[in-house]
Write a protein that holds these residues in place. Structure first.
Motif, PDB file in Angstrom:
ATOM      1  N   PHE A  32     -13.269  -0.380  -1.606  1.00  0.00           N
ATOM      2  CA  PHE A  32     -12.682  -1.723  -1.681  1.00  0.00           C
ATOM      3  C   PHE A  32     -12.914  -2.371  -3.046  1.00  0.00           C
ATOM      4  O   PHE A  32     -11.985  -2.855  -3.694  1.00  0.00           O
ATOM      5  CB  PHE A  32     -13.292  -2.586  -0.569  1.00  0.00           C
ATOM      6  N   VAL A  33     -14.145  -2.379  -3.513  1.00  0.00           N
ATOM      7  CA  VAL A  33     -14.460  -3.067  -4.774  1.00  0.00           C
ATOM      8  C   VAL A  33     -13.749  -2.398  -5.955  1.00  0.00           C
ATOM      9  O   VAL A  33     -13.169  -3.083  -6.803  1.00  0.00           O
ATOM     10  CB  VAL A  33     -15.988  -3.150  -5.006  1.00  0.00           C
ATOM     11  N   ARG A  34     -13.763  -1.052  -5.986  1.00  0.00           N
ATOM     12  CA  ARG A  34     -13.041  -0.350  -7.058  1.00  0.00           C
ATOM     13  C   ARG A  34     -11.568  -0.727  -7.052  1.00  0.00           C
ATOM     14  O   ARG A  34     -10.973  -0.974  -8.104  1.00  0.00           O
ATOM     15  CB  ARG A  34     -13.170   1.157  -6.882  1.00  0.00           C
ATOM     16  N   GLY A  35     -10.964  -0.777  -5.858  1.00  0.00           N
ATOM     17  CA  GLY A  35      -9.551  -1.123  -5.731  1.00  0.00           C
ATOM     18  C   GLY A  35      -9.302  -2.568  -6.144  1.00  0.00           C
ATOM     19  O   GLY A  35      -8.316  -2.873  -6.827  1.00  0.00           O
ATOM     20  N   LEU A  36     -10.222  -3.441  -5.748  1.00  0.00           N
ATOM     21  CA  LEU A  36     -10.085  -4.859  -6.096  1.00  0.00           C
ATOM     22  C   LEU A  36     -10.210  -5.047  -7.609  1.00  0.00           C
ATOM     23  O   LEU A  36      -9.437  -5.792  -8.220  1.00  0.00           O
ATOM     24  CB  LEU A  36     -11.153  -5.691  -5.362  1.00  0.00           C
ATOM     25  N   GLU A  37     -11.155  -4.337  -8.211  1.00  0.00           N
ATOM     26  CA  GLU A  37     -11.341  -4.446  -9.662  1.00  0.00           C
ATOM     27  C   GLU A  37     -10.071  -4.014 -10.407  1.00  0.00           C
ATOM     28  O   GLU A  37      -9.674  -4.664 -11.373  1.00  0.00           O
ATOM     29  CB  GLU A  37     -12.537  -3.599 -10.115  1.00  0.00           C
ATOM     30  N   ALA A  81      -1.865  -6.975   0.415  1.00  0.00           N
ATOM     31  CA  ALA A  81      -0.449  -6.616   0.551  1.00  0.00           C
ATOM     32  C   ALA A  81      -0.080  -5.491  -0.406  1.00  0.00           C
ATOM     33  O   ALA A  81       0.648  -4.562  -0.069  1.00  0.00           O
ATOM     34  CB  ALA A  81       0.422  -7.840   0.304  1.00  0.00           C
ATOM     35  N   GLU A  82      -0.645  -5.566  -1.624  1.00  0.00           N
ATOM     36  CA  GLU A  82      -0.252  -4.620  -2.663  1.00  0.00           C
ATOM     37  C   GLU A  82      -1.043  -3.313  -2.612  1.00  0.00           C
ATOM     38  O   GLU A  82      -0.520  -2.255  -2.924  1.00  0.00           O
ATOM     39  CB  GLU A  82      -0.485  -5.302  -4.025  1.00  0.00           C
ATOM     40  N   ARG A  83      -2.310  -3.387  -2.222  1.00  0.00           N
ATOM     41  CA  ARG A  83      -3.200  -2.232  -2.434  1.00  0.00           C
ATOM     42  C   ARG A  83      -3.739  -1.530  -1.197  1.00  0.00           C
ATOM     43  O   ARG A  83      -4.339  -0.466  -1.330  1.00  0.00           O
ATOM     44  CB  ARG A  83      -4.403  -2.668  -3.303  1.00  0.00           C
ATOM     45  N   THR A  84      -3.573  -2.127  -0.014  1.00  0.00           N
ATOM     46  CA  THR A  84      -4.191  -1.515   1.178  1.00  0.00           C
ATOM     47  C   THR A  84      -3.782  -0.051   1.342  1.00  0.00           C
ATOM     48  O   THR A  84      -4.589   0.802   1.682  1.00  0.00           O
ATOM     49  CB  THR A  84      -3.815  -2.315   2.446  1.00  0.00           C
ATOM     50  N   ARG A  85      -2.525   0.235   1.068  1.00  0.00           N
ATOM     51  CA  ARG A  85      -2.021   1.600   1.211  1.00  0.00           C
ATOM     52  C   ARG A  85      -2.659   2.579   0.239  1.00  0.00           C
ATOM     53  O   ARG A  85      -2.683   3.775   0.473  1.00  0.00           O
ATOM     54  CB  ARG A  85      -0.505   1.614   0.941  1.00  0.00           C
ATOM     55  N   HIS A  86      -3.132   2.057  -0.904  1.00  0.00           N
ATOM     56  CA  HIS A  86      -3.514   2.957  -2.000  1.00  0.00           C
ATOM     57  C   HIS A  86      -5.013   3.083  -2.234  1.00  0.00           C
ATOM     58  O   HIS A  86      -5.433   3.792  -3.151  1.00  0.00           O
ATOM     59  CB  HIS A  86      -2.850   2.476  -3.303  1.00  0.00           C
ATOM     60  N   LEU A  87      -5.836   2.379  -1.462  1.00  0.00           N
ATOM     61  CA  LEU A  87      -7.278   2.434  -1.707  1.00  0.00           C
ATOM     62  C   LEU A  87      -7.795   3.859  -1.533  1.00  0.00           C
ATOM     63  O   LEU A  87      -7.351   4.598  -0.668  1.00  0.00           O
ATOM     64  CB  LEU A  87      -8.023   1.502  -0.742  1.00  0.00           C
ATOM     65  N   GLU A  88      -8.766   4.214  -2.395  1.00  0.00           N
ATOM     66  CA  GLU A  88      -9.320   5.569  -2.292  1.00  0.00           C
ATOM     67  C   GLU A  88     -10.446   5.611  -1.279  1.00  0.00           C
ATOM     68  O   GLU A  88     -11.181   4.644  -1.093  1.00  0.00           O
ATOM     69  CB  GLU A  88      -9.824   6.003  -3.669  1.00  0.00           C
ATOM     70  N   VAL A  89     -10.548   6.776  -0.655  1.00  0.00           N
ATOM     71  CA  VAL A  89     -11.521   6.919   0.408  1.00  0.00           C
ATOM     72  C   VAL A  89     -12.928   7.139  -0.182  1.00  0.00           C
ATOM     73  O   VAL A  89     -13.067   7.597  -1.317  1.00  0.00           O
ATOM     74  CB  VAL A  89     -11.026   8.078   1.315  1.00  0.00           C
ATOM     75  N   VAL A  90     -13.946   6.761   0.545  1.00  0.00           N
ATOM     76  CA  VAL A  90     -15.332   6.913   0.090  1.00  0.00           C
ATOM     77  C   VAL A  90     -15.770   8.370   0.265  1.00  0.00           C
ATOM     78  O   VAL A  90     -15.470   8.996   1.293  1.00  0.00           O
ATOM     79  CB  VAL A  90     -16.266   5.964   0.891  1.00  0.00           C
ATOM     80  N   GLU A  91     -16.482   8.869  -0.732  1.00  0.00           N
ATOM     81  CA  GLU A  91     -16.912  10.264  -0.705  1.00  0.00           C
ATOM     82  C   GLU A  91     -17.720  10.580   0.563  1.00  0.00           C
ATOM     83  O   GLU A  91     -18.642   9.852   0.912  1.00  0.00           O
ATOM     84  CB  GLU A  91     -17.770  10.536  -1.948  1.00  0.00           C
ATOM     85  N   GLY A  92     -17.357  11.650   1.210  1.00  0.00           N
ATOM     86  CA  GLY A  92     -18.121  12.115   2.376  1.00  0.00           C
ATOM     87  C   GLY A  92     -17.619  11.583   3.709  1.00  0.00           C
ATOM     88  O   GLY A  92     -17.888  12.175   4.751  1.00  0.00           O
ATOM     89  N   ALA A 118      -0.565  -1.748   9.529  1.00  0.00           N
ATOM     90  CA  ALA A 118       0.189  -0.490   9.439  1.00  0.00           C
ATOM     91  C   ALA A 118      -0.148   0.254   8.143  1.00  0.00           C
ATOM     92  O   ALA A 118      -0.262   1.482   8.133  1.00  0.00           O
ATOM     93  CB  ALA A 118       1.685  -0.765   9.522  1.00  0.00           C
ATOM     94  N   ASP A 119      -0.326  -0.488   7.048  1.00  0.00           N
ATOM     95  CA  ASP A 119      -0.706   0.140   5.773  1.00  0.00           C
ATOM     96  C   ASP A 119      -2.079   0.798   5.891  1.00  0.00           C
ATOM     97  O   ASP A 119      -2.316   1.885   5.365  1.00  0.00           O
ATOM     98  CB  ASP A 119      -0.786  -0.912   4.650  1.00  0.00           C
ATOM     99  N   ARG A 120      -2.988   0.108   6.574  1.00  0.00           N
ATOM    100  CA  ARG A 120      -4.339   0.634   6.745  1.00  0.00           C
ATOM    101  C   ARG A 120      -4.316   1.914   7.576  1.00  0.00           C
ATOM    102  O   ARG A 120      -4.935   2.900   7.228  1.00  0.00           O
ATOM    103  CB  ARG A 120      -5.227  -0.431   7.408  1.00  0.00           C
ATOM    104  N   VAL A 121      -3.544   1.859   8.664  1.00  0.00           N
ATOM    105  CA  VAL A 121      -3.431   3.044   9.527  1.00  0.00           C
ATOM    106  C   VAL A 121      -2.882   4.223   8.725  1.00  0.00           C
ATOM    107  O   VAL A 121      -3.408   5.336   8.791  1.00  0.00           O
ATOM    108  CB  VAL A 121      -2.537   2.740  10.755  1.00  0.00           C
ATOM    109  N   SER A 122      -1.846   3.971   7.922  1.00  0.00           N
ATOM    110  CA  SER A 122      -1.244   5.101   7.206  1.00  0.00           C
ATOM    111  C   SER A 122      -2.170   5.612   6.112  1.00  0.00           C
ATOM    112  O   SER A 122      -2.235   6.818   5.868  1.00  0.00           O
ATOM    113  CB  SER A 122       0.161   4.763   6.692  1.00  0.00           C
ATOM    114  N   ALA A 123      -2.936   4.733   5.465  1.00  0.00           N
ATOM    115  CA  ALA A 123      -3.902   5.189   4.443  1.00  0.00           C
ATOM    116  C   ALA A 123      -5.001   6.023   5.091  1.00  0.00           C
ATOM    117  O   ALA A 123      -5.441   7.034   4.538  1.00  0.00           O
ATOM    118  CB  ALA A 123      -4.506   3.995   3.703  1.00  0.00           C
ATOM    119  N   LEU A 124      -5.439   5.611   6.275  1.00  0.00           N
ATOM    120  CA  LEU A 124      -6.467   6.385   6.984  1.00  0.00           C
ATOM    121  C   LEU A 124      -5.915   7.762   7.359  1.00  0.00           C
ATOM    122  O   LEU A 124      -6.565   8.780   7.145  1.00  0.00           O
ATOM    123  CB  LEU A 124      -6.935   5.630   8.237  1.00  0.00           C
ATOM    124  N   GLU A 125      -4.711   7.767   7.891  1.00  0.00           N
ATOM    125  CA  GLU A 125      -4.105   9.040   8.308  1.00  0.00           C
ATOM    126  C   GLU A 125      -3.929   9.979   7.129  1.00  0.00           C
ATOM    127  O   GLU A 125      -4.203  11.174   7.211  1.00  0.00           O
ATOM    128  CB  GLU A 125      -2.757   8.787   8.996  1.00  0.00           C
TER     129      GLU A 125
END
Ligand SMILES: [Mg+2]
Length: 216
Positions: A32-37, A81-92, A118-125
């Motif tokens: 989250f913080v990396r994406g927010l930055e 709205a802009e970034r939820t889909r694109h956040l990177e996952v945490v290692e491990g 829906a963006d969160r669900v698709s990023a998780l998937e």
């Protein structure tokens, strides 16, 4: 708890006898913080990580002025709205949760705006984390406690924000609450504060804490 949160929980399929892991998303599953930055950078802003808070710590890169606190909610809404889909996952996270899913059920309890569920669900998937998602708002205790009424096996709750852990403990004392902040600097900041909840510094450590509680 709001009706739309309760409705989502009612729709989650849960097995009464199976251990349950309730995981937060931002700063636990997603960076989250990396994406927010990265988002703030494009707006000429930065996050001053000298203390653990958002409001008051967003500043102008040029003037160093604090971004108006009243405008932070709108800025965050734009970010989600802009970034939820694109956040990177945490290692491990992916490896650990996918190895745990054989013996436990997993639910993601996240304070993402309802519009971005829906963006969160698709990023998780997309990241191999296809678990049921509950979009919550505010305190997490009521939602976690309501989930817990459906399970008679041990339950673990993971979150980066101490008040969320406190809230879950208050509403359902039997839930084992674990504190995890994936961002290393934020994690250090919070370590200096004295919280009562057990802490993990990585998904490797979380794996052990979760297994010790759920399966021993
Ligand atoms: Mg979080």
């Amino acid at each position: 708890m709001r009706d739309w949160v309760k409705d989502q929980i009612d729709r989650v399929v849960l097995d009464t006898d199976r251990p349950l892991i309730i995981s937060d998303a931002d700063e636990v599953l997603f960076q989250f913080v990396r994406g927010l930055e990265a988002f703030l950078e494009t707006a000429g802003l930065y996050l001053d990580l000298s203390s653990f808070r958002l409001s008051g710590n967003i500043k102008n890169k040029t003037t160093n002025e604090t971004y108006p606190i009243d405008d932070v909610p709108n800025l965050l809404a734009e970010f989600f709205a802009e970034r939820t889909r694109h956040l990177e996952v945490v290692e491990g996270a992916q490896n650990v949760l996918n190895s745990l899913r054989g013996d436990a059920q997993i639910v993601v309890l996240t304070n993402v705006p309802a519009e971005q569920k829906a963006d969160r669900v698709s990023a998780l998937e997309r990241n191999g984390l296809d678990f049921p998602v509950i979009a919550n708002s505010g305190d997490k205790g009521p939602a976690a406690a309501y989930l817990a009424t459906r399970v008679e096996a041990p339950i673990v709750f993971i979150d980066d924000i101490p008040p969320n852990l406190d809230s879950v403990k208050q509403h359902a004392n039997h839930i084992h609450c674990v504190h995890f902040v994936s961002h290393p600097r934020l994690s250090e900041l919070i370590e200096a504060m004295d919280f009562e909840h057990p802490r993990a510094k990585s998904w490797m450590e979380l794996d052990k804490i979760i297994r010790d509680h759920l399966f021993d």
